[in-house]
Motif scaffolding. Structure first.
Motif, PDB file in Angstrom:
ATOM      1  N   VAL A  50       2.107  22.367   3.424  1.00  0.00           N
ATOM      2  CA  VAL A  50       3.093  23.057   3.717  1.00  0.00           C
ATOM      3  C   VAL A  50       3.702  22.763   4.747  1.00  0.00           C
ATOM      4  N   HIS A  51       4.890  22.436   4.610  1.00  0.00           N
ATOM      5  CA  HIS A  51       5.965  22.102   5.697  1.00  0.00           C
ATOM      6  C   HIS A  51       6.823  23.197   6.748  1.00  0.00           C
ATOM      7  N   ARG A  52       7.310  23.173   7.799  1.00  0.00           N
ATOM      8  CA  ARG A  52       7.551  24.261   8.428  1.00  0.00           C
ATOM      9  C   ARG A  52       8.843  23.506   9.004  1.00  0.00           C
ATOM     10  N   GLY A  53       9.756  24.668   8.833  1.00  0.00           N
ATOM     11  CA  GLY A  53      11.721  23.421   8.574  1.00  0.00           C
ATOM     12  C   GLY A  53      11.461  23.446  10.579  1.00  0.00           C
ATOM     13  N   GLN A  54      12.838  21.633  10.803  1.00  0.00           N
ATOM     14  CA  GLN A  54      13.184  22.077  12.236  1.00  0.00           C
ATOM     15  C   GLN A  54      14.381  22.685  12.662  1.00  0.00           C
ATOM     16  N   ASP A  55      14.810  21.537  11.751  1.00  0.00           N
ATOM     17  CA  ASP A  55      16.756  21.869  11.968  1.00  0.00           C
ATOM     18  C   ASP A  55      16.920  23.047  11.749  1.00  0.00           C
ATOM     19  N   GLU A  56      16.542  23.367  10.460  1.00  0.00           N
ATOM     20  CA  GLU A  56      17.392  24.948   9.818  1.00  0.00           C
ATOM     21  C   GLU A  56      15.915  25.602   9.366  1.00  0.00           C
ATOM     22  N   PRO A  57      15.645  27.154  10.071  1.00  0.00           N
ATOM     23  CA  PRO A  57      14.670  28.477   9.641  1.00  0.00           C
ATOM     24  C   PRO A  57      14.272  27.732   8.351  1.00  0.00           C
ATOM     25  N   GLY A  58      13.500  27.519   7.395  1.00  0.00           N
ATOM     26  CA  GLY A  58      12.862  27.267   6.314  1.00  0.00           C
ATOM     27  C   GLY A  58      11.110  27.114   6.095  1.00  0.00           C
ATOM     28  N   THR A  59      10.949  26.349   5.029  1.00  0.00           N
ATOM     29  CA  THR A  59       9.863  25.665   4.355  1.00  0.00           C
ATOM     30  C   THR A  59      10.026  24.708   3.660  1.00  0.00           C
ATOM     31  N   ALA A  60       9.091  23.785   3.535  1.00  0.00           N
ATOM     32  CA  ALA A  60       8.807  23.038   1.925  1.00  0.00           C
ATOM     33  C   ALA A  60       7.207  23.651   1.889  1.00  0.00           C
ATOM     34  N   ASN A  61       7.046  23.352   0.120  1.00  0.00           N
ATOM     35  CA  ASN A  61       5.386  22.914  -0.107  1.00  0.00           C
ATOM     36  C   ASN A  61       5.627  21.899  -0.893  1.00  0.00           C
ATOM     37  N   PHE A  62       4.512  21.102  -0.551  1.00  0.00           N
ATOM     38  CA  PHE A  62       4.720  19.220  -1.244  1.00  0.00           C
ATOM     39  C   PHE A  62       3.535  19.773  -2.652  1.00  0.00           C
ATOM     40  N   ILE A  63       3.693  19.484  -3.546  1.00  0.00           N
ATOM     41  CA  ILE A  63       2.309  19.986  -4.297  1.00  0.00           C
ATOM     42  C   ILE A  63       2.254  19.033  -5.639  1.00  0.00           C
ATOM     43  N   GLN A  64       0.687  19.142  -5.490  1.00  0.00           N
ATOM     44  CA  GLN A  64       0.608  17.875  -6.904  1.00  0.00           C
ATOM     45  C   GLN A  64       0.025  19.276  -8.042  1.00  0.00           C
ATOM     46  N   TRP A  65       0.399  17.870  -8.910  1.00  0.00           N
ATOM     47  CA  TRP A  65      -0.242  18.951 -10.015  1.00  0.00           C
ATOM     48  C   TRP A  65      -0.589  17.975 -11.080  1.00  0.00           C
ATOM     49  N   ARG A  66      -1.952  18.268 -12.336  1.00  0.00           N
ATOM     50  CA  ARG A  66      -2.633  17.233 -12.556  1.00  0.00           C
ATOM     51  C   ARG A  66      -0.475  17.002 -13.981  1.00  0.00           C
ATOM     52  N   GLY A  67      -0.174  17.970 -14.487  1.00  0.00           N
ATOM     53  CA  GLY A  67       1.007  17.930 -15.235  1.00  0.00           C
ATOM     54  C   GLY A  67       1.904  19.102 -15.929  1.00  0.00           C
ATOM     55  N   LYS A  68       2.253  19.091 -16.258  1.00  0.00           N
ATOM     56  CA  LYS A  68       3.726  20.152 -16.702  1.00  0.00           C
ATOM     57  C   LYS A  68       2.526  21.735 -17.034  1.00  0.00           C
ATOM     58  N   GLU A  69       1.882  21.196 -18.105  1.00  0.00           N
ATOM     59  CA  GLU A  69       1.815  22.212 -19.258  1.00  0.00           C
ATOM     60  C   GLU A  69       0.719  23.142 -17.639  1.00  0.00           C
ATOM     61  N   ASP A  70       0.025  22.594 -16.989  1.00  0.00           N
ATOM     62  CA  ASP A  70      -0.336  23.250 -16.189  1.00  0.00           C
ATOM     63  C   ASP A  70       0.513  23.899 -15.120  1.00  0.00           C
ATOM     64  N   LEU A  71       1.385  23.562 -14.649  1.00  0.00           N
ATOM     65  CA  LEU A  71       2.606  24.092 -13.470  1.00  0.00           C
ATOM     66  C   LEU A  71       3.485  25.575 -14.662  1.00  0.00           C
ATOM     67  N   GLU A  72       3.039  25.210 -15.813  1.00  0.00           N
ATOM     68  CA  GLU A  72       4.403  26.103 -16.356  1.00  0.00           C
ATOM     69  C   GLU A  72       2.675  27.233 -16.516  1.00  0.00           C
ATOM     70  N   SER A  73       1.973  26.978 -16.597  1.00  0.00           N
ATOM     71  CA  SER A  73       0.745  28.339 -17.077  1.00  0.00           C
ATOM     72  C   SER A  73       0.870  28.877 -15.482  1.00  0.00           C
ATOM     73  N   ARG A  74       0.819  28.174 -14.412  1.00  0.00           N
ATOM     74  CA  ARG A  74       1.100  29.270 -13.191  1.00  0.00           C
ATOM     75  C   ARG A  74       1.910  29.811 -13.378  1.00  0.00           C
ATOM     76  N   TYR A  75       3.022  29.258 -13.316  1.00  0.00           N
ATOM     77  CA  TYR A  75       4.461  30.077 -13.754  1.00  0.00           C
ATOM     78  C   TYR A  75       4.387  31.161 -14.356  1.00  0.00           C
ATOM     79  N   ALA A  76       4.010  31.140 -15.696  1.00  0.00           N
ATOM     80  CA  ALA A  76       3.844  32.439 -16.359  1.00  0.00           C
ATOM     81  C   ALA A  76       2.607  33.430 -16.422  1.00  0.00           C
ATOM     82  N   GLY A  77       1.799  33.236 -15.754  1.00  0.00           N
ATOM     83  CA  GLY A  77       0.892  34.368 -14.367  1.00  0.00           C
ATOM     84  C   GLY A  77       1.971  35.405 -14.551  1.00  0.00           C
ATOM     85  N   ASP A  78       1.224  36.787 -14.303  1.00  0.00           N
ATOM     86  CA  ASP A  78       1.478  37.792 -14.051  1.00  0.00           C
ATOM     87  C   ASP A  78       1.840  37.840 -11.871  1.00  0.00           C
ATOM     88  N   GLU A  79       0.735  37.071 -11.692  1.00  0.00           N
ATOM     89  CA  GLU A  79       0.227  36.918 -10.437  1.00  0.00           C
ATOM     90  C   GLU A  79       1.724  35.886  -9.322  1.00  0.00           C
TER      91      GLU A  79
END
Length: 246
Positions: A49-78
């Motif tokens: 997790v990164h906290r913005g300095q010049d502009e208010p906001g955040t960035a999250n730098f996330i590493q995944w094993r692959g696309k299928e795992d990410l899409e499974s996360r996006y498809a979840g109800d939570e």
């Protein structure tokens, strides 16, 4: 701690969030930390997790094993019915970007790999560069060649270049809508020793820049169609355990 390494083959997702109320940044960071600290998604490697300095906001730098795992996360109800509504409430902008690391170069005194961690004092810059898909590889090559002169810039620590694959934004119902077209952006993630050094690099005083730097910047400017930049401090990170990855 997470490392930016083109040899690990991870899918790197960079999620950008902005808000028009600086006080909401605290809530953004809190919500992101809560997700990171309970993450146990199949294929999830790390989140930083990164906290913005010049502009208010955040960035999250996330590493995944692959696309299928990410899409499974996006498809979840939570994700659709809890995560997305919360961030819609406190942000004015969300962009979820799939990328792959093309290169990661460092000043010689920064070791053999690029580390991202709240234990470091890096002043971090994330630039999103728009580019025509046909020109994406050329832009990456131009950015990589900049190391030849960047290494001599005071305060420079590292520069990583990530090839943009796909960019999306969550809609009100939790579904994701495409932003632009595939392969129409490049991400530059750089680390500096502080704001003063970075500002001096961006707006050098005195003499005209050296020829190598000027040529590199001219080539970059000719290829880039849009620029979105903010500066950050890393405030939190967590990685999956080795047993979870086995």
């Amino acid at each position: 701690m997470p490392f930016i390494n083109p040899e690990n083959g991870y899918l790197t997702v960079i999620n950008l969030f902005r808000t028009d109320a600086p006080e909401n940044v605290d809530r953004l960071v809190s919500e992101m930390r809560a997700i990171v600290d309970t993450a146990a998604f199949p294929g999830w490697i790390s989140s930083t997790v990164h906290r913005g300095q010049d502009e208010p906001g955040t960035a999250n730098f996330i590493q995944w094993r692959g696309k299928e795992d990410l899409e499974s996360r996006y498809a979840g109800d939570e994700f659709k019915h809890r995560t997305v509504p919360v961030f819609h409430e406190i942000t004015t902008f969300m962009r979820l970007m799939q990328t792959e690391v093309e290169l990661s170069l460092r000043h010689p005194d920064q070791g053999d790999v690029t580390e991202i961690s709240p234990d470091r004092d890096d002043y971090t810059v994330i630039e999103i560069l728009g580019v025509a898909p046909a020109d994406q590889s050329e832009l990456i090559a131009v950015l990589g060649s900049a190391y030849d002169w960047l290494v001599d810039v005071p305060g420079y620590r590292s520069q990583s270049v990530l090839r943009g694959i796909r960019s999306r934004s969550p809609g009100g119902g939790g579904d994701l809508a495409a932003v632009g077209t595939d392969n129409d952006f490049v991400v530059v993630y750089s680390q500096w020793d502080g704001k003063e050094s970075y500002d001096a690099f961006r707006a050098p005083a005195g003499d005209e820049p050296p020829v190598a730097r000027r040529k590199s910047q001219d080539k970059r400017n000719a290829l880039v169609t849009a620029t979105d930049v903010n500066t950050y401090r890393v405030v939190h990170t967590r990685s999956a355990s080795e047993s979870a990855l086995a």
